[in-house]
Design an enzyme around this catalytic site. Structure first.
Site, short mmCIF file in Angstrom:
data_model
loop_
_atom_site.label_atom_id
_atom_site.label_comp_id
_atom_site.label_asym_id
_atom_site.label_seq_id
_atom_site.Cartn_x
_atom_site.Cartn_y
_atom_site.Cartn_z
N HIS A 95 -47.62 2.27 -15.95
CA HIS A 95 -49.08 2.35 -15.99
C HIS A 95 -49.45 3.79 -16.34
CE1 HIS A 95 -53.28 2.17 -15.13
NE2 HIS A 95 -53.20 2.83 -13.99
N HIS A 97 -52.83 6.49 -18.08
CA HIS A 97 -54.23 6.65 -18.51
C HIS A 97 -54.21 7.39 -19.85
CE1 HIS A 97 -56.53 5.66 -14.66
NE2 HIS A 97 -55.30 5.23 -14.52
N ASP A 120 -44.73 -4.35 -35.56
CA ASP A 120 -43.30 -4.13 -35.26
C ASP A 120 -43.03 -4.19 -33.76
OD1 ASP A 120 -42.59 -1.66 -37.86
OD2 ASP A 120 -42.32 -3.83 -37.82
N HIS A 169 -60.40 0.22 -17.20
CA HIS A 169 -59.38 1.01 -16.48
C HIS A 169 -58.45 1.69 -17.47
CE1 HIS A 169 -56.26 0.95 -12.92
NE2 HIS A 169 -56.33 2.12 -13.51
N TYR A 227 -33.34 -6.31 -38.61
CA TYR A 227 -33.68 -4.88 -38.52
C TYR A 227 -32.58 -4.14 -37.78
CZ TYR A 227 -36.12 -0.62 -37.14
OH TYR A 227 -36.46 0.68 -36.96
O1 LIG Z 1 -54.92 3.93 -11.90
C1 LIG Z 1 -54.85 4.95 -11.27
C2 LIG Z 1 -56.07 5.68 -10.85
O2 LIG Z 1 -57.18 5.05 -11.49
C3 LIG Z 1 -53.49 5.47 -10.93
O3 LIG Z 1 -52.75 5.62 -12.15
C4 LIG Z 1 -53.44 6.79 -10.25
O4 LIG Z 1 -53.86 7.79 -11.07
C5 LIG Z 1 -52.03 6.99 -9.81
O5 LIG Z 1 -52.01 6.53 -8.54
P1 LIG Z 1 -50.69 6.70 -7.67
O6 LIG Z 1 -49.58 5.95 -8.37
O7 LIG Z 1 -50.39 8.19 -7.58
O8 LIG Z 1 -51.06 6.11 -6.33
#
Ligand SMILES: O=C(CO)[C@@H](O)[C@H](O)COP(=O)(O)O
Length: 230
Positions: A95, A97, A120, A169, A227
């Protein structure tokens, strides 16, 4: 795999995420699962990458119970465990941002497959989840984030599109292990950046012809793939 090997693999993937410039400070998290043992190792919550050690990694089971670790697991743990329970072939989740993928998430729009670079790695459009209903937010925000993701993949194979953007998000990606989920996060950020520029150059541009999407995706990932050197 021993807990220490699992923690090491997940820690190394978190370090790679930081080295690739996809996260700032404590943003984001990576986990890896050992399905035989029924546990996963995940980044601890609120710990910055430059201070993160292997020993800080937290081992939890699929019911979100801490099995080993002195720190609290990521605040996104229940999203990770939801995805592991529903996407039964994945072994790692990332995950972030990252800027451009998060811009598409904030616009609450899926990323169209504008070109072969995208094709791809993802078999068509990269989905954006629906916005959560108020009762979901009140119930269990992180679990419901996982619900929104698995609902966005109803009828779709998550292996063929190992990435999603969560409306309002940011992105989640996955793979056979933590390292591959980070690889897919790097790819997603670059594809999102290209798509944003494409949209800016020509707001009317539609997705790539399906026959070309098929050719590019299947020549890399299909049963008759030709590939690479495999
Ligand atoms: O989605 C989020 C915040 O919006 C997370 O990505 C935090 O930024 C990281 O959180 P922790 O893994 O440190 O609890």
């Amino acid at each position: 795999m021993s807990y220490s090997d699992l923690k090491e693999a997940a820690w190394a993937a978190n370090m790679e995420l930081n080295e690739r410039g996809l996260v700032l400070y404590t943003w984001g998290n990576v986990s890896q699962i050992d399905r035989d043992a029924g546990v996963l190792a995940i980044k601890p919550s609120g710990v910055s990458y430059d201070k993160l050690t292997v020993d800080d990694m937290v081992v939890v089971d699929l019911d979100n119970q801490v099995v080993e670790g002195k720190l609290k697991p990521s605040s996104d743990t229940r999203t990770h465990t939801h995805l592991y329970r529903h996407f039964e072939t994945i072994g790692g989740i990332t995950h972030t941002h990252s800027t451009h993928a998060t811009a598409w998430a904030q616009a609450q729009q899926p990323i169209p497959c504008f070109g072969t670079t995208h094709a791809d790695y993802a078999y068509g459009e990269i989905p954006c989840t629906a916005v959560m209903r108020d009762e979901q937010i009140e119930r269990d925000y992180e679990e419901e984030t996982g619900v929104q993701i698995t609902e966005a993949f109803a009828g779709r194979n998550p292996v063929e599109t190992p990435m999603v953007i969560v409306a309002g998000h940011a992105p989640f990606t996955w793979g056979k292990d933590a390292a591959e989920s980070v690889y897919n996060a790097v790819v997603l950020e670059e594809v999102a950046r290209m798509a944003l520029y494409t949209r800016m150059i020509d707001p009317t541009r539609g997705p790539l012809k399906q026959a070309i999407v098929d050719k590019h995706y299947l020549r890399k990932h299909g049963k008759n793939s030709y590939y690479g050197q495999g």
